[in-house]
Design a protein around this motif. Structure first.
Motif, PDB file in Angstrom:
ATOM      1  N   GLU A   1      -8.830  25.277   1.250  1.00 28.92           N
ATOM      2  CA  GLU A   1      -7.402  25.475   0.957  1.00 28.92           C
ATOM      3  C   GLU A   1      -6.773  24.175   0.464  1.00 28.92           C
ATOM      4  N   GLY A   2      -7.366  23.044   0.830  1.00 29.81           N
ATOM      5  CA  GLY A   2      -6.864  21.753   0.378  1.00 29.81           C
ATOM      6  C   GLY A   2      -5.815  21.145   1.279  1.00 29.81           C
ATOM      7  N   THR A   3      -5.125  21.964   2.059  1.00 31.04           N
ATOM      8  CA  THR A   3      -4.117  21.494   2.995  1.00 31.04           C
ATOM      9  C   THR A   3      -3.980  22.503   4.112  1.00 31.04           C
ATOM     10  N   ARG A   4      -3.303  22.096   5.183  1.00 28.44           N
ATOM     11  CA  ARG A   4      -3.195  22.997   6.341  1.00 28.44           C
ATOM     12  C   ARG A   4      -2.251  24.159   6.062  1.00 28.44           C
ATOM     13  N   ALA A   5      -2.629  25.341   6.571  1.00 31.09           N
ATOM     14  CA  ALA A   5      -1.766  26.521   6.507  1.00 31.09           C
ATOM     15  C   ALA A   5      -0.909  26.519   7.772  1.00 31.09           C
ATOM     16  N   LYS A   6       0.304  26.000   7.674  1.00 30.32           N
ATOM     17  CA  LYS A   6       1.109  25.715   8.861  1.00 30.32           C
ATOM     18  C   LYS A   6       1.625  26.962   9.570  1.00 30.32           C
ATOM     19  N   THR A   7       1.537  28.117   8.913  1.00 28.60           N
ATOM     20  CA  THR A   7       1.954  29.359   9.564  1.00 28.60           C
ATOM     21  C   THR A   7       0.779  30.304   9.773  1.00 28.60           C
ATOM     22  N   GLY A   8      -0.426  29.821   9.514  1.00 31.73           N
ATOM     23  CA  GLY A   8      -1.613  30.646   9.699  1.00 31.73           C
ATOM     24  C   GLY A   8      -1.962  31.515   8.519  1.00 31.73           C
ATOM     25  N   ILE A   9      -1.074  31.587   7.515  1.00 30.34           N
ATOM     26  CA  ILE A   9      -1.340  32.411   6.335  1.00 30.34           C
ATOM     27  C   ILE A   9      -2.269  31.645   5.405  1.00 30.34           C
ATOM     28  N   ILE A  10      -3.411  32.222   5.116  1.00 28.57           N
ATOM     29  CA  ILE A  10      -4.442  31.537   4.333  1.00 28.57           C
ATOM     30  C   ILE A  10      -3.989  31.351   2.889  1.00 28.57           C
ATOM     31  N   LYS A  11      -4.186  30.131   2.381  1.00 28.94           N
ATOM     32  CA  LYS A  11      -3.897  29.821   0.989  1.00 28.94           C
ATOM     33  C   LYS A  11      -5.144  30.064   0.148  1.00 28.94           C
ATOM     34  N   PRO A  12      -4.981  30.232  -1.155  1.00 26.62           N
ATOM     35  CA  PRO A  12      -6.159  30.463  -2.012  1.00 26.62           C
ATOM     36  C   PRO A  12      -7.165  29.324  -1.900  1.00 26.62           C
ATOM     37  N   PHE A  13      -8.441  29.672  -1.903  1.00 24.19           N
ATOM     38  CA  PHE A  13      -9.508  28.682  -1.790  1.00 24.19           C
ATOM     39  C   PHE A  13      -9.761  28.028  -3.149  1.00 24.19           C
ATOM     40  N   ASN A  14      -9.977  26.722  -3.117  1.00 21.87           N
ATOM     41  CA  ASN A  14     -10.360  25.980  -4.315  1.00 21.87           C
ATOM     42  C   ASN A  14     -11.884  25.936  -4.423  1.00 21.87           C
ATOM     43  N   VAL A  15     -12.370  25.948  -5.643  1.00 20.19           N
ATOM     44  CA  VAL A  15     -13.806  26.022  -5.875  1.00 20.19           C
ATOM     45  C   VAL A  15     -14.440  24.643  -6.022  1.00 20.19           C
ATOM     46  N   GLY A  16     -13.673  23.661  -6.525  1.00 25.88           N
ATOM     47  CA  GLY A  16     -14.205  22.373  -6.989  1.00 25.88           C
ATOM     48  C   GLY A  16     -15.271  21.716  -6.136  1.00 25.88           C
ATOM     49  N   GLY A  17     -14.894  21.282  -4.908  1.00 29.78           N
ATOM     50  CA  GLY A  17     -15.832  20.562  -4.050  1.00 29.78           C
ATOM     51  C   GLY A  17     -17.042  21.393  -3.679  1.00 29.78           C
ATOM     52  N   ILE A  18     -16.825  22.683  -3.449  1.00 31.38           N
ATOM     53  CA  ILE A  18     -17.925  23.578  -3.093  1.00 31.38           C
ATOM     54  C   ILE A  18     -18.904  23.703  -4.263  1.00 31.38           C
ATOM     55  N   ALA A  19     -18.356  23.839  -5.473  1.00 31.33           N
ATOM     56  CA  ALA A  19     -19.211  23.977  -6.656  1.00 31.33           C
ATOM     57  C   ALA A  19     -20.098  22.756  -6.839  1.00 31.33           C
ATOM     58  N   THR A  20     -19.554  21.569  -6.598  1.00 32.48           N
ATOM     59  CA  THR A  20     -20.331  20.337  -6.746  1.00 32.48           C
ATOM     60  C   THR A  20     -21.507  20.309  -5.779  1.00 32.48           C
ATOM     61  N   ILE A  21     -21.244  20.676  -4.521  1.00 31.70           N
ATOM     62  CA  ILE A  21     -22.312  20.659  -3.522  1.00 31.70           C
ATOM     63  C   ILE A  21     -23.354  21.737  -3.821  1.00 31.70           C
ATOM     64  N   LEU A  22     -22.907  22.919  -4.234  1.00 31.56           N
ATOM     65  CA  LEU A  22     -23.870  23.980  -4.569  1.00 31.56           C
ATOM     66  C   LEU A  22     -24.784  23.552  -5.710  1.00 31.56           C
ATOM     67  N   LYS A  23     -24.232  22.800  -6.650  1.00 30.53           N
ATOM     68  CA  LYS A  23     -25.026  22.362  -7.798  1.00 30.53           C
ATOM     69  C   LYS A  23     -26.009  21.269  -7.406  1.00 30.53           C
TER      70      LYS A  23
END
Length: 244
Positions: A158-180
């Protein structure tokens, strides 16, 4: 009533939390200098056990559910939603056998006793969000260690904390780098519930009598899939647990 009790118990919590991170700071240094990585890691595991125990001072409870048979002979990328800074000690302690390292913002790597020391010397990727080249270099260094040393990693996409518990959209960037860069990695989603309620009033008072839960969900085998699909699956699994 819970907020009122928080005014009474929060100073005790912060006092204990502060004592723990202050005492463990020189202990970490000694462990790293005298015993190397393994001694330092054991020290960090005990540190985080002590930190998560402070949650009980507030009457809060921790439930960590892991019904998955996770391998220890391959690196794992743990993908979790992020609700508060108190998400972290249970992840480190209960999944300690996987040698998980955090992808963290660089600001946390200085100024906080014990915690900053571990981020600097424990193998974390400390990224500067204003410097894409530095961020990529840090994640690549972590990826190389995952591949060479069988380390795992934690990421909050999410990149930052969800202060009310509502999930924010997931970013792909860091995950994509590690998967590669770490083709043998296994992706494991983790759903975190109700830790945001501990800080629903901010840093003071902390909320009391909160039932917080961490649940390790079914792994995702990323081989043969693109990063966007893997992240979408992880996000869907976590949303199903958090937003039910």
């Amino acid at each position: 009533m819970r907020k009122f009790v928080g005014y009474i118990l929060s100073p005790i919590f912060y006092l204990l939390f502060g004592i723990i991170i202050t005492v463990f700071h020189p202990i970490q240094w000694l462990c790293l200098k005298l015993g190397g990585y393994n001694a330092h890691k054991r020290c960090v595991d005990v540190l985080n056990l002590c930190l998560l125990c402070t949650y009980y001072v507030l009457g809060n409870t921790i439930t960590f559910i892991n019904r998955q048979h996770l391998p220890v002979d391959r690196p794992i990328l743990f993908v979790a939603n992020h609700q508060s800074m108190y998400d972290i000690p249970p992840l480190i302690f209960f999944l300690r056998k996987h040698h998980g390292k955090f992808i963290s913002k660089i600001e946390l790597a200085k100024g906080i006793p014990s915690i900053s020391f571990n981020l600097r010397h424990g193998g974390a990727a400390n990224i500067d969000r204003k410097d894409p080249k530095q961020s990529i270099a840090e994640i690549l260094k972590l990826a190389n260690n995952m591949k060479a040393r069988n380390w795992s990693a934690f990421i909050f996409p999410e990149g930052t904390r969800a202060k009310t518990g509502i999930i924010k959209p997931f970013n792909v960037g860091g995950i994509a780098t590690i998967l590669k860069k770490v083709p043998q990695v296994l992706v494991v989603p983790i759903a975190i519930n109700h830790s945001w309620q501990m800080v629903r009033y901010g840093f003071f008072p902390l909320n009391t009598f909160t039932r917080m839960a961490w649940e390790v969900l079914e792994p995702i085998e990323p081989q043969g899939q693109n990063a966007e699909d893997v992240v979408a699956q992880a996000e869907a699994k976590i949303r199903a647990k958090v937003e039910k």
